[in-house]
Write a protein that holds these residues in place. Structure first.
Motif, PDB file in Angstrom:
ATOM      1  N   THR B  65       0.818  -1.213   0.000  1.00  0.00           N
ATOM      2  CA  THR B  65       0.000   0.000   0.000  1.00  0.00           C
ATOM      3  C   THR B  65       0.848   1.257   0.000  1.00  0.00           C
ATOM      4  OG1 THR B  65      -0.202  -0.311   2.367  1.00  0.00           O
ATOM      5  CG2 THR B  65      -2.069  -1.000   1.022  1.00  0.00           C
ATOM      6  N   GLY B  66       2.015   1.212   0.658  1.00  0.00           N
ATOM      7  CA  GLY B  66       2.837   2.413   0.702  1.00  0.00           C
ATOM      8  C   GLY B  66       3.915   2.436  -0.370  1.00  0.00           C
ATOM      9  N   ALA B  67       3.921   1.428  -1.243  1.00  0.00           N
ATOM     10  CA  ALA B  67       5.026   1.304  -2.186  1.00  0.00           C
ATOM     11  C   ALA B  67       4.816   2.183  -3.407  1.00  0.00           C
ATOM     12  CB  ALA B  67       5.179  -0.144  -2.621  1.00  0.00           C
ATOM     13  N   ILE B  68       5.934   2.579  -4.032  1.00  0.00           N
ATOM     14  CA  ILE B  68       5.897   3.421  -5.234  1.00  0.00           C
ATOM     15  C   ILE B  68       6.366   2.563  -6.409  1.00  0.00           C
ATOM     16  CG2 ILE B  68       6.868   5.455  -6.341  1.00  0.00           C
ATOM     17  CD1 ILE B  68       5.033   6.072  -4.005  1.00  0.00           C
ATOM     18  N   TRP B  69       5.609   2.579  -7.473  1.00  0.00           N
ATOM     19  CA  TRP B  69       5.926   1.687  -8.590  1.00  0.00           C
ATOM     20  C   TRP B  69       6.591   2.385  -9.768  1.00  0.00           C
ATOM     21  CZ3 TRP B  69       5.245  -3.568  -8.175  1.00  0.00           C
ATOM     22  CH2 TRP B  69       4.578  -3.976  -7.010  1.00  0.00           C
ATOM     23  N   THR B  70       6.356   3.707  -9.900  1.00  0.00           N
ATOM     24  CA  THR B  70       7.026   4.401 -11.006  1.00  0.00           C
ATOM     25  C   THR B  70       7.694   5.665 -10.497  1.00  0.00           C
ATOM     26  OG1 THR B  70       4.788   5.094 -11.513  1.00  0.00           O
ATOM     27  CG2 THR B  70       5.886   3.716 -13.159  1.00  0.00           C
ATOM     28  N   ALA B  71       8.965   5.786 -10.800  1.00  0.00           N
ATOM     29  CA  ALA B  71       9.739   6.970 -10.445  1.00  0.00           C
ATOM     30  C   ALA B  71      11.043   6.876 -11.206  1.00  0.00           C
ATOM     31  CB  ALA B  71      10.008   7.025  -8.935  1.00  0.00           C
ATOM     32  N   VAL B  72      11.748   8.014 -11.328  1.00  0.00           N
ATOM     33  CA  VAL B  72      13.008   7.964 -12.072  1.00  0.00           C
ATOM     34  C   VAL B  72      14.196   7.698 -11.149  1.00  0.00           C
ATOM     35  CG1 VAL B  72      12.360   9.279 -14.100  1.00  0.00           C
ATOM     36  CG2 VAL B  72      13.104  10.468 -12.035  1.00  0.00           C
ATOM     37  N   ASP B  73      14.131   8.120  -9.906  1.00  0.00           N
ATOM     38  CA  ASP B  73      15.204   7.787  -8.972  1.00  0.00           C
ATOM     39  C   ASP B  73      14.638   7.730  -7.555  1.00  0.00           C
ATOM     40  OD1 ASP B  73      14.811  10.350  -8.312  1.00  0.00           O
ATOM     41  OD2 ASP B  73      16.765  11.089  -8.956  1.00  0.00           O
ATOM     42  N   ARG B  74      15.536   7.452  -6.603  1.00  0.00           N
ATOM     43  CA  ARG B  74      15.037   7.213  -5.248  1.00  0.00           C
ATOM     44  C   ARG B  74      14.494   8.494  -4.626  1.00  0.00           C
ATOM     45  NH1 ARG B  74      19.896   7.972  -1.392  1.00  0.00           N
ATOM     46  NH2 ARG B  74      21.185   9.241  -2.742  1.00  0.00           N
ATOM     47  N   LYS B  75      15.063   9.667  -5.023  1.00  0.00           N
ATOM     48  CA  LYS B  75      14.587  10.935  -4.455  1.00  0.00           C
ATOM     49  C   LYS B  75      13.115  11.126  -4.801  1.00  0.00           C
ATOM     50  CE  LYS B  75      18.619  12.866  -3.064  1.00  0.00           C
ATOM     51  NZ  LYS B  75      19.698  12.750  -4.054  1.00  0.00           N
ATOM     52  N   GLU B  76      12.791  10.845  -6.092  1.00  0.00           N
ATOM     53  CA  GLU B  76      11.402  11.023  -6.512  1.00  0.00           C
ATOM     54  C   GLU B  76      10.511  10.035  -5.758  1.00  0.00           C
ATOM     55  OE1 GLU B  76      10.683  10.597 -10.704  1.00  0.00           O
ATOM     56  OE2 GLU B  76       8.526  10.696 -10.349  1.00  0.00           O
ATOM     57  N   CYS B  77      11.029   8.797  -5.606  1.00  0.00           N
ATOM     58  CA  CYS B  77      10.302   7.771  -4.868  1.00  0.00           C
ATOM     59  C   CYS B  77       9.911   8.278  -3.486  1.00  0.00           C
ATOM     60  CB  CYS B  77      11.213   6.565  -4.689  1.00  0.00           C
ATOM     61  SG  CYS B  77      10.678   5.108  -5.557  1.00  0.00           S
ATOM     62  N   TRP B  78      10.912   8.798  -2.779  1.00  0.00           N
ATOM     63  CA  TRP B  78      10.665   9.190  -1.403  1.00  0.00           C
ATOM     64  C   TRP B  78       9.807  10.444  -1.334  1.00  0.00           C
ATOM     65  CZ3 TRP B  78      16.406   8.196   0.249  1.00  0.00           C
ATOM     66  CH2 TRP B  78      16.593   6.807   0.282  1.00  0.00           C
ATOM     67  N   ALA B  79       9.916  11.287  -2.375  1.00  0.00           N
ATOM     68  CA  ALA B  79       9.083  12.484  -2.386  1.00  0.00           C
ATOM     69  C   ALA B  79       7.621  12.109  -2.540  1.00  0.00           C
ATOM     70  CB  ALA B  79       9.522  13.404  -3.526  1.00  0.00           C
ATOM     71  N   LEU B  80       7.363  10.990  -3.210  1.00  0.00           N
ATOM     72  CA  LEU B  80       5.981  10.584  -3.447  1.00  0.00           C
ATOM     73  C   LEU B  80       5.339   9.964  -2.212  1.00  0.00           C
ATOM     74  CD1 LEU B  80       6.312   9.049  -7.003  1.00  0.00           C
ATOM     75  CD2 LEU B  80       4.951  11.045  -6.371  1.00  0.00           C
ATOM     76  N   MET B  81       6.165   9.623  -1.208  1.00  0.00           N
ATOM     77  CA  MET B  81       5.606   8.977  -0.006  1.00  0.00           C
ATOM     78  C   MET B  81       5.264  10.029   1.018  1.00  0.00           C
ATOM     79  SD  MET B  81       8.316   5.925   0.388  1.00  0.00           S
ATOM     80  CE  MET B  81       8.816   4.994  -1.030  1.00  0.00           C
ATOM     81  N   ASP B  82       4.361   9.656   1.958  1.00  0.00           N
ATOM     82  CA  ASP B  82       3.985  10.591   3.025  1.00  0.00           C
ATOM     83  C   ASP B  82       5.213  10.886   3.878  1.00  0.00           C
ATOM     84  OD1 ASP B  82       1.521  10.318   1.975  1.00  0.00           O
ATOM     85  OD2 ASP B  82       0.877   8.767   3.399  1.00  0.00           O
TER      86      ASP B  82
END
Lengths: 397, 377
Positions: B65-82
């Motif tokens: 539920t909290g996972a990110i499936w599309t992003a270009v790098d880890r920074k974007e990944c973490w930015a997408l999370m709460d």
């Protein structure tokens, strides 16, 4: 058997048709092929070594090994020590991880195996899920993953987790625990402890013989525990409690005092033990299931109390099934400990077979020693296994 | 005494079955029997539920539920999370997926890898399915598969040649595992027969070989392959590293297979050998027609277990610097875009191995049940 007429005249073919002489021919051919192969390899090795200007000698063992070993709990080691000393340090580290790994694996394995047989559905299924997950994933992944967890997810030293009693700290630099400090008189306590162990051993033998002769049963467990606790305990108090604990304390950037269990050791130890424990769990389960229910019923019919039945009837029979594969799991654990090299725990493969090999370029010599060491360990464990197997073998009449 | 007159009377042996006690049937009965049968069990159940409650919800949140499936790098990944790092960044795996599967296999030639995978599935299904029409041809195909795959992957004879250093990821893992598995079986059977032979010299050679291989860790053999095997060869000849590793993996697995098959041979009653002798069969005929079919049948579970073992052991090639799925994944961890995503990587690889190994072990269990021909009381 009808044979073509012309073949009987051929003596070579006749030899081949005779079973005994054919056996001899096959063996001679095998030996010739094997020795020819070995000779060719030896010749190639000599030529190739000459071509690159190396000579086959173990003299390099006395050269200084110019590398550090971060973990040498038994021997003094500096980067000016010899390769031989590095190898011994590595061997001791291998034996250390194998020893503690076998202990933890056995404990966890027995717990998991008994949980798997539990009548409680949830407990049994939890054990099943854990066992299946752990043993179907390569051990190397477990080692790397647990190491990654220890190194990246645990807090740095300054914010170390206080796991208990202000004496146990968990950080990404290792697990800090108090270390025992022995004072005068501690040796006496140790001697008394050894003596009481010997006493318990003889008491057990005596009680067993008494039971065989007279049928009288002595409370072996309680008497043994009493001897083991009371005698050293009294000596301990009488000599003025010659033991204190050196508790690790955070000073500046690092802990002072106590013992640090390095993250490499911790990760390797946990990974090896948990992985092997899952195989042991299956062995234990099979061993207990192998004792047929009739044996339990027969024991009860003879009027044995449940704990006596377990002790005299079920455990001895289950052990006969459990011990041989258990030993080969110990062997596997020891061999798998060579994967220490992946996370930089300095065992014999990493010191002698890794860095010493790279530094001296003595591939032949180092690998021969490393393989020889593992072979000796394997042979020791398997000869113990054979001895034990022979001792507990079912004597059929 | 009045009660006896109201209850119906039955002749001995004709009483209809009574329903089981209410306490032991239905969902509640099941719970009572399996979870709450004694105070200890109640405690264990509560403990297990507490354990699951503390582990499962956070894991599910992190994994799904909290996972990110599309992003270009880890920074974007973490930015997408709460809160950063609160979920898995599966975008990392998705982004590197092609690399993980094919390694550095040249892009235009990847159809060959796909074809190899498809043929692999076909060979497995053809060899394992019973009642498949033309079973004999399927078996021949399965036996020839390693050579077909080698041709497809490495090229030559009309295909663009591809160097073995281009193999990587899952492809390399499968190459190592499948080679080890398919060549170790015949070699292992030969070694087992040699060990059981009554010719002392032959037996001694086999025993020494088997015990030596089983006594040392695979990693030392791989070191031998990577550092000193070239010394054993005639001067001037070189040998591909992958080839050397494959030889070692095969030899290693064959020693274990030999022990399993030996167990099967020993498990056979001596009457079988005597019967074959009495029929006047020669050594090879007796083994081909009487002994091996039975011995191999008993040793199938052990053989599959050895296969699982050598499949898992194929990860060890990473230590001598080959890029199998684990080695490649670890190399990707150093990518500055995806630093520190070790949990995602290891979970992905663990899952990959778990699924394949678990399937194999289930299959072996299944087979064991099917092959069980003796009567069990």
């Amino acid at each position: 058997m009808t044979q073509p007429a012309q073949s009987t005249s051929n003596p070579l073919l006749q030899l081949w048709r005779n079973q005994e002489s054919r056996g001899v021919i096959i063996q001679i051919v095998t030996m010739v092929v094997v020795f020819a192969l070995l000779a060719a390899i030896a010749r190639n090795v000599v030529i190739n070594l000459e071509a690159v200007g190396k000579e086959f000698s173990f003299g390099f063992l006395l050269w200084p090994a110019a590398y550090d070993i971060g973990f040498s709990p038994f021997l003094e080691y500096t980067n000016r020590s010899t390769h031989l000393r590095a190898a011994v340090v590595g061997l001791l580290n291998t034996l250390l991880i194998a020893f503690w790994g076998c202990i933890l694996a056995t404990m966890v394995g027995f717990v998991l195996g008994i949980m798997r047989l539990s009548s409680n559905w949830l407990v049994s299924k939890l054990s099943y899920a854990f066992v299946e997950f752990m043993r179907n994933v390569p051990i190397l992944i477990h080692i790397l993953a647990i190491y990654a967890i220890v190194v990246t997810l645990l807090p740095p030293v300054k914010k170390a987790l206080n796991v208990g009693a202000d004496a146990f700290f968990l950080s990404n630099r290792g697990f800090y625990v108090p270390s025992p400090v022995f004072e005068d008189g501690a040796t006496l306590v140790g001697i008394v402890l050894l003596l009481s162990i010997a006493l318990v051993y003889f008491f057990k033998r005596w009680a067993r013989r008494q039971q065989d002769d007279t049928g009288k049963i002595y409370p072996v467990l309680w008497v043994s525990l009493g001897i083991l606790v009371a005698l050293p305990g009294i000596t301990f108090i009488a000599t003025g409690m010659p033991l204190s604990w050196d508790v690790p304390v955070l000073k500046g950037f690092n802990f002072k005092g106590g013992m640090a269990i390095k993250p490499e050791f911790l990760a390797l130890w946990l990974a090896l033990s948990l992985y092997t424990a899952c195989f042991i769990a299956e062995i234990v389960r099979a061993g207990i299931l192998a004792v047929s229910h009739g044996q339990t019923e027969a024991a009860f019919a003879l009027g044995l109390r449940p704990n006596r039945a377990l002790q005299l009837i079920i455990i001895p029979q289950a052990l006969r099934v459990i011990v041989p594969p258990l030993c080969s799991q110990y062997l596997n654990l020891t061999k798998n400990s060579s994967l220490a090299i992946a996370i930089g725990y300095m065992d014999i493969t990493a010191t002698l077979g890794g860095i010493s090999l790279m530094q001296t370029g003595k591939e032949m010599e180092t690998m021969l020693i490393v393989m020889g060491v593992y072979l000796v360990i394997s042979l020791l464990i398997s000869s113990f296994m054979n001895w034990f197997n022979h001792r507990i073998k079912l004597t059929e009449r | 005494m009045s009660e006896t007159s109201t209850t119906p009377r039955y002749a001995p042996g004709t009483h209809p079955d009574l329903p089981p006690p209410r306490r032991t049937t239905g969902a509640l009965g099941w719970v009572r029997m399996n979870l709450l049968s004694s105070p200890l069990n109640v405690a264990l159940t509560l403990l297990s539920i507490w354990l699951l409650w503390t582990i499962l919800p956070p894991s599910i949140h992190w994994l799904f539920t909290g996972a990110i499936w599309t992003a270009v790098d880890r920074k974007e990944c973490w930015a997408l999370m709460d809160t950063p790092r609160d979920g898995a960044c599966w975008a990392f795996i998705r982004g590197s997926f092609e690399l993980f599967v094919y390694g550095w296999y040249p892009e235009p030639e990847r159809w060959r890898v796909n074809l190899t995978f498809i043929l692999f599935v076909a060979a497995i299904v053809g060899a394992l399915r019973e009642n498949i029409p033309g079973k004999k041809y399927w078996l021949i195909f399965a036996a020839a598969y390693p050579f077909i795959a080698a041709w497809l992957l490495l090229g030559g004879f009309g295909l663009e040649p591809v160097g073995t250093n281009k193999l990587g990821g899952i492809l390399l893992t499968l190459v190592v595992a499948v080679t080890g598995i398919s060549f170790s079986l015949p070699l292992g059977i030969a070694l087992a027969l040699g060990r059981r032979s009554n010719l002392p010299a032959l037996r001694a050679v086999c025993v020494i070989f088997i015990e030596f291989i089983r006594g040392v860790p695979l990693i030392t053999l791989l070191f031998v392959a990577s550092t000193m095997l070239t010394y054993f060869l005639p001067p001037g000849s070189t040998f591909d590293l992958l080839m050397r590793v494959l030889i070692m993996v095969t030899l290693f697995a064959s020693a274990y297979i030999a022990e399993v098959v030996r167990g099967g041979l020993q498990g056979l009653s001596s009457g079988q050998y005597e019967a074959a002798d009495a029929l006047g069969l020669s050594y090879w005929k007796a083994h081909r027609l009487v002994i091996l079919p039975q011995a191999l049948k008993i040793s199938i579970p052990g053989i599959v277990n050895t296969f699982i073992g050598s499949y898992k052991d194929s990860t060890l090639v990473l230590i001598i610097g080959m890029m199998d799925i684990l080695g490649l994944g670890r190399a990707r961890l150093n990518d500055p875009d995806w630093l520190g995503l070790a949990p995602e990587l290891y979970i992905f690889i663990a899952l990959f191995f778990f699924i394949s190994c678990f399937a194999m072990s289930r299959y072996s269990l299944n087979l064991e049940k099917k092959l069980q021909t003796d009567y069990k009381s």
